[in-house]
Design a protein around this motif. Structure first.
Motif, mmCIF file in Angstrom:
data_model
loop_
_atom_site.group_PDB
_atom_site.id
_atom_site.type_symbol
_atom_site.label_atom_id
_atom_site.label_comp_id
_atom_site.label_asym_id
_atom_site.label_seq_id
_atom_site.Cartn_x
_atom_site.Cartn_y
_atom_site.Cartn_z
ATOM 1 N N LYS A 247 0.814 -1.209 0.000
ATOM 2 C CA LYS A 247 0.000 0.000 0.000
ATOM 3 C C LYS A 247 0.851 1.265 0.000
ATOM 4 O O LYS A 247 0.396 2.318 -0.456
ATOM 5 N N MET A 248 2.062 1.165 0.532
ATOM 6 C CA MET A 248 2.946 2.328 0.511
ATOM 7 C C MET A 248 3.322 2.698 -0.917
ATOM 8 O O MET A 248 3.468 3.872 -1.262
ATOM 9 N N VAL A 249 3.466 1.674 -1.744
ATOM 10 C CA VAL A 249 3.820 1.915 -3.150
ATOM 11 C C VAL A 249 2.570 2.240 -3.962
ATOM 12 O O VAL A 249 2.598 3.069 -4.883
ATOM 13 N N HIS A 250 1.450 1.586 -3.625
ATOM 14 C CA HIS A 250 0.185 1.798 -4.340
ATOM 15 C C HIS A 250 -0.881 2.220 -3.322
ATOM 16 O O HIS A 250 -1.697 1.384 -2.887
ATOM 17 N N PRO A 251 -0.910 3.494 -2.931
ATOM 18 C CA PRO A 251 -1.802 3.966 -1.856
ATOM 19 C C PRO A 251 -3.276 3.696 -2.113
ATOM 20 O O PRO A 251 -4.051 3.527 -1.161
ATOM 21 N N ASN A 252 -3.696 3.674 -3.340
ATOM 22 C CA ASN A 252 -5.121 3.507 -3.649
ATOM 23 C C ASN A 252 -5.518 2.050 -3.903
ATOM 24 O O ASN A 252 -6.673 1.772 -4.223
ATOM 25 N N ALA A 253 -4.550 1.175 -3.806
ATOM 26 C CA ALA A 253 -4.831 -0.237 -4.099
ATOM 27 C C ALA A 253 -5.615 -0.890 -2.958
ATOM 28 O O ALA A 253 -5.444 -0.542 -1.788
ATOM 29 N N VAL A 254 -6.482 -1.815 -3.326
ATOM 30 C CA VAL A 254 -7.189 -2.643 -2.350
ATOM 31 C C VAL A 254 -6.480 -3.987 -2.317
ATOM 32 O O VAL A 254 -6.568 -4.774 -3.274
#
Length: 483
Positions: free
Chosen positions: A370-377
């Protein structure tokens, strides 16, 4: 809190524990030893305790058993079981001090295997069989045994089962809790019988085979010899016990499913695979270090001793075939880490359990993603489904509380002059229900030299470890007692 229904449940449990003394009493009668009197007096004491509790709870209704009563009943079950269990030690004069006798009984019922007996080989066989049997009763769970054999509490027995059963979740394999408890005990007894036959085939006497299998399937670790399993110096016995301990460290629901379906498919379970990988990797690392440092001259010997100790420690059994306190520091630290990991949920093993480490590690990996892809679920897959956020939080909280208790208990026992290695490993060994630690409580030592204060700290830790912390800690909150 309805104290009457709790008293009624405890009276049935005490009767069950007292009745189980018939088996070791039979060995005492066979030998004609002086422990016969100790067992007879213990039976009378148990009957008196059960009568008092029955009178206190006679006006209760089976429909009054709620969550609070189940939690209190389960927690106090281990307290009163250990009180009854220590009677043969005290009344026979084999462990005259109450603190030591209670420590030994709690160690047995919680399948810890820590002992204060310095020379078990002079103890009568009846007492040693009782010592082993306390582990066997505690392995699958004395509360589960009562539910299976004495279904007197009607529809609310799920609360009792859930409060006592090890692991972060309750998996129902039958619509009725009594049927489920009975099926689990049948698997448990089946594994016990198979283990006894295999050990007798390997040259053990029937008595010693029963005592050691009682300790192995319950992942307890009490032995009838001062040198533990090393007494036999047999590769066959080592590998048989390694197998039994490994199977006992797995979720018993998997064994039940495999037997029902006549298939190994249930062992594809995610936690079991994690457990197997951890065991295999640890064996290989320790085996390599033992060969590298010249502790053993052949791969066969290094593999044999490494396999036994890794499985014995991760399943929290505590049997020993070597003094691993003399092994290289790397191997000691790895074994100490395995003490905390433990076996699978739903097994007889103690410690934190593999599934919690799995969930927390996957949760940490999800946070990194999530740090790399903040909007990812990011879904956290566990077993055949996904782990809910509450399961991740629950596992993380459990591990946090576990280490807090470890730290506080370590500080407490260090007040008695224990060195840091002894303090850390003794608390880890009792909180994880392993038994032997390092230094002054290593595999060739015991807890006899510890102070009375330290022994009560260890006793509390053993109870917390067996009931997975919360069932004990919740008793110290006001919410469980008030209306």
């Amino acid at each position: 809190m309805n104290y009457r229904i709790v008293a009624r449940f405890l009276s049935i449990l005490i009767l069950t524990i007292t009745a189980s003394m018939a088996f070791p009493l039979a060995w005492a009668l066979k030998d004609g030893s002086d422990d016969i009197r100790a067992f007879l007096l213990s039976v009378l004491t148990g009957l008196a305790m059960a009568a008092v509790l029955h009178i206190a709870g006679r006006s209760s209704s089976k429909d009054e058993l709620g969550t609070r009563e189940a939690i209190a009943g389960v927690a106090f079950a281990w307290v009163v079981a250990s009180l009854q269990g220590c009677m043969p030690y005290m009344l026979g004069g084999y462990i005259p001090a109450f603190t030591d006798a209670y420590f030994e009984a709690m160690s047995g019922f919680t399948t810890t295997g820590a002992t204060v007996l310095q020379n078990v080989e002079v103890i009568p066989r009846g007492i040693l069989m009782w010592r082993a049997q306390t582990q066997w009763l505690g392995g699958m769970g004395i509360v589960v045994l009562v539910i299976a054999m004495l279904p007197l509490f009607g529809v609310n027995m799920t609360q009792l089962f859930k409060a006592e059963s090890p692991g972060p979740s309750l998996e129902k394999t039958s619509p009725r809790i009594t049927d489920m408890a009975m099926m689990l005990w049948k698997v448990y007894m089946g594994l016990t019988v198979v283990g006894i036959v295999l050990l007798v085939f390997g040259g053990m006497s029937v008595y010693n085979a029963i005592a050691h299998i009682f300790a192995a399937v319950s992942t307890g670790g009490f032995s009838t010899h001062n040198a533990s399993v090393a007494f036999y110096n047999s590769a066959y016995i080592d590998y048989i016990l390694t197998l039994i301990m490994f199977l006992s460290g797995a979720n018993f629901n998997l064994h039940l499913a495999a037997i029902r379906g006549r298939s190994l498919r249930p062992y594809r379970d995610s936690e079991f695979r994690f457990y197997t990988v951890v065991v295999a990797a640890s064996i290989m690392m320790i085996c390599a270090v033992l060969l590298w440092k010249g502790i053993y001259g052949s791969f066969a010997d290094a593999l044999r001793y490494a396999s036994f100790q890794v499985v014995s420690i991760i399943t929290t059994t505590g049997f020993a075939t070597a003094d691993f306190a003399l092994w290289p520091i790397f191997t000691q630290l790895l074994l100490l880490a395995l003490m905390l990991v433990g076996g699978c949920a739903g097994s007889t093993a103690g410690a934190i359990k593999c599934v919690r480490f799995q969930v927390v590690l996957k949760g940490a990996a999800a946070e990194l993603k999530k740090m790399v892809h903040p909007n990812a679920v990011v879904a956290i897959f566990q077993g055949r489904g996904t782990a809910s956020p509450s399961m991740v939080t629950s596992s993380a909280c459990f591990i946090t509380v576990y280490f807090i208790i470890w730290g506080v208990s370590t500080l407490a026992v260090s007040l008695d002059g224990n060195d840091i290695v002894t303090s850390l490993s003794a608390v880890a060994a009792t909180l994880s229900n392993v038994g032997p630690g390092l230094a002054k409580v290593g595999p060739v030592c015991n807890f006899a030299g510890q102070s009375a204060f330290a022994k009560w700290v260890y006793t509390f830790d053993m109870l917390c470890g067996r009931l997975e912390l919360y069932t004990v800690l919740v008793l110290f909150t006001k919410d469980i007692w008030k209306k």
